[in-house]
Design a protein around this motif. Structure first.
Motif, PDB file in Angstrom:
ATOM      1  N   PHE A  95      17.643  38.789 -72.764  1.00  0.00           N
ATOM      2  CA  PHE A  95      16.746  38.478 -73.874  1.00  0.00           C
ATOM      3  C   PHE A  95      17.052  37.094 -74.435  1.00  0.00           C
ATOM      4  O   PHE A  95      18.185  36.609 -74.376  1.00  0.00           O
ATOM      5  N   ALA A 101      16.448  41.141 -78.488  1.00  0.00           N
ATOM      6  CA  ALA A 101      17.136  42.281 -77.880  1.00  0.00           C
ATOM      7  C   ALA A 101      16.994  43.536 -78.733  1.00  0.00           C
ATOM      8  O   ALA A 101      16.762  44.638 -78.211  1.00  0.00           O
ATOM      9  N   PHE A 145      21.260  44.493 -77.449  1.00  0.00           N
ATOM     10  CA  PHE A 145      20.323  45.515 -76.960  1.00  0.00           C
ATOM     11  C   PHE A 145      21.015  46.879 -76.892  1.00  0.00           C
ATOM     12  O   PHE A 145      20.500  47.881 -77.413  1.00  0.00           O
TER      13      PHE A 145
END
Length: 365
Positions: A95, A101, A145
């Motif tokens: 990302f 994320a 994430f």
């Protein structure tokens, strides 16, 4: 978590697709592979996707049969079903920022986490039991994430959620390294002990030292680096000869590897890739299940192991200089890498091959 067997499924099993009948197998965890793109979401379940239908306004598809099968596996057979994100064809590279994320994690949670009638739902009302990361190349902002998914799991008490990753056996893993460096709390890691110099094929039966096969290294990681000190390390192996380029073993050899790995307290069981290969290999699952039920081998002699890139140590395994009496490094042994103080000259007929900044090995020329 008791000792278990996890089998990743990508290509479908007979008679042509993954189904709840796969949950009759003596396996406890089944990661469905793969979600190959997250920002612009794409699922690739091989020929399983042939029986799914497009969702209007979305790049995802709806799989009614998977919806039914996941629910049956969970409720009737008590299996744990994960969604595996990544795979060899994942090319997003992670990302662009931590904010991106977090947004992506929230989206994945809405698609596959607790049911909401207002969300796009590839599995309909079925809810997976967690998520697995199988990244093969370097990815950016992945700790953010994973941490957001972990946070969402911790806030939801409707079930026991699992977060897992599948690093390659060389330590530290190039793709998952930032997540595994104490940033994310994982429940399970499926270490891929195949297609690598440190794979199962490098195990030396009856030896007090393992110069290449490095389950001891991952046990050290679990006890000294992992954010979750109770994380379980799975022995990842191919389920058949065609499942990987190297690492497939059977019989007494594999039984000895499992017995050795069981001597480490972080050992959680065996992971196999993948379910279609397993179906084509009659008797293999029964043999591994039997091996898991046997006693561990004598625990390794205790010495200090230092992981690359960290000052943390733990007393877990033996070490020895893989050199001949002349100081020349023998075939298949370490000849270099950051912090390496042993021999660097390979025996005649071999060449010191660099695998990473941490490890070089004498391979046949």
């Amino acid at each position: 978590m008791s000792l278990c067997i996890g089998v990743k499924t990508h290509t479908a099993s007979p008679p042509g697709r993954w189904s709840s009948k796969d949950c009759l197998l003596t396996v406890q965890i089944i990661p469905l592979a793969f979600m190959v793109s997250v920002i612009n979401p794409v699922l690739n379940f091989a020929n399983q996707g042939d029986v799914c239908t497009a969702i209007s306004g979305s790049t995802l598809f709806y799989c009614s049969q998977l919806e039914a099968d996941i629910t049956t596996c969970q409720k009737t057979y008590g299996k744990t079903i994960l969604l595996s994100i990544g795979g060899a064809t994942y090319t997003e590279g992670g990302f662009s920022s931590t904010a991106a994320a977090v947004t992506a994690a929230n989206n994945v949670w809405s698609w596959f986490g607790p049911y909401s009638s207002s969300a796009v739902r590839p599995f309909g009302t079925a809810v997976v039991d967690g998520f697995d990361f199988d990244f093969e190349t370097t990815v950016s902002n992945m700790p953010a994430f994973a941490t957001q998914l972990r946070t969402l799991m911790n806030a939801n008490t409707s079930k026991q959620w699992i977060l897992s990753a599948a690093p390659q056996c060389p330590y530290p893993d190039a793709a998952d390294g930032p997540m595994l460096a104490g940033a994310v709390s994982f429940d399970v890691i499926w270490v891929q002990f195949y297609n690598n110099y440190c794979g199962v094929q490098s195990f030396v039966a009856g030896s007090s030292t393992q110069n290449n096969f490095n389950f001891a290294t991952w046990d050290t990681w679990a006890k000294t680096v992992s954010r979750n000190p109770n994380v379980k390390v799975m022995l990842g192996i191919p389920a058949n000869t065609g499942a990987a380029g190297s690492g497939y073993e059977t019989g007494t050899f594999l039984a000895n590897v499992i017995a050795y790995s069981k001597s480490f307290s972080s050992f959680g069981g065996v992971m196999m890739w993948d379910i279609s290969q397993l179906y084509a290999n009659s008797g293999f699952l029964d043999a591994v299940t039997s091996d898991l039920g046997k006693p561990a081998s004598v625990p390794p002699t205790t010495t200090t192991v230092t992981l690359p890139g960290t000052t943390l140590t733990t007393m877990t395994t033996t070490s020895a200089s893989p050199t001949t009496t002349s100081g020349v490094v023998s075939e298949w042994n370490q000849c270099g890498g950051s912090g390496w103080t042993g021999g660097t000259v390979c025996v005649a007929g071999t060449t010191c091959t660099v695998y990473s900044v941490w490890y070089s090995q004498c391979n046949p020329s």
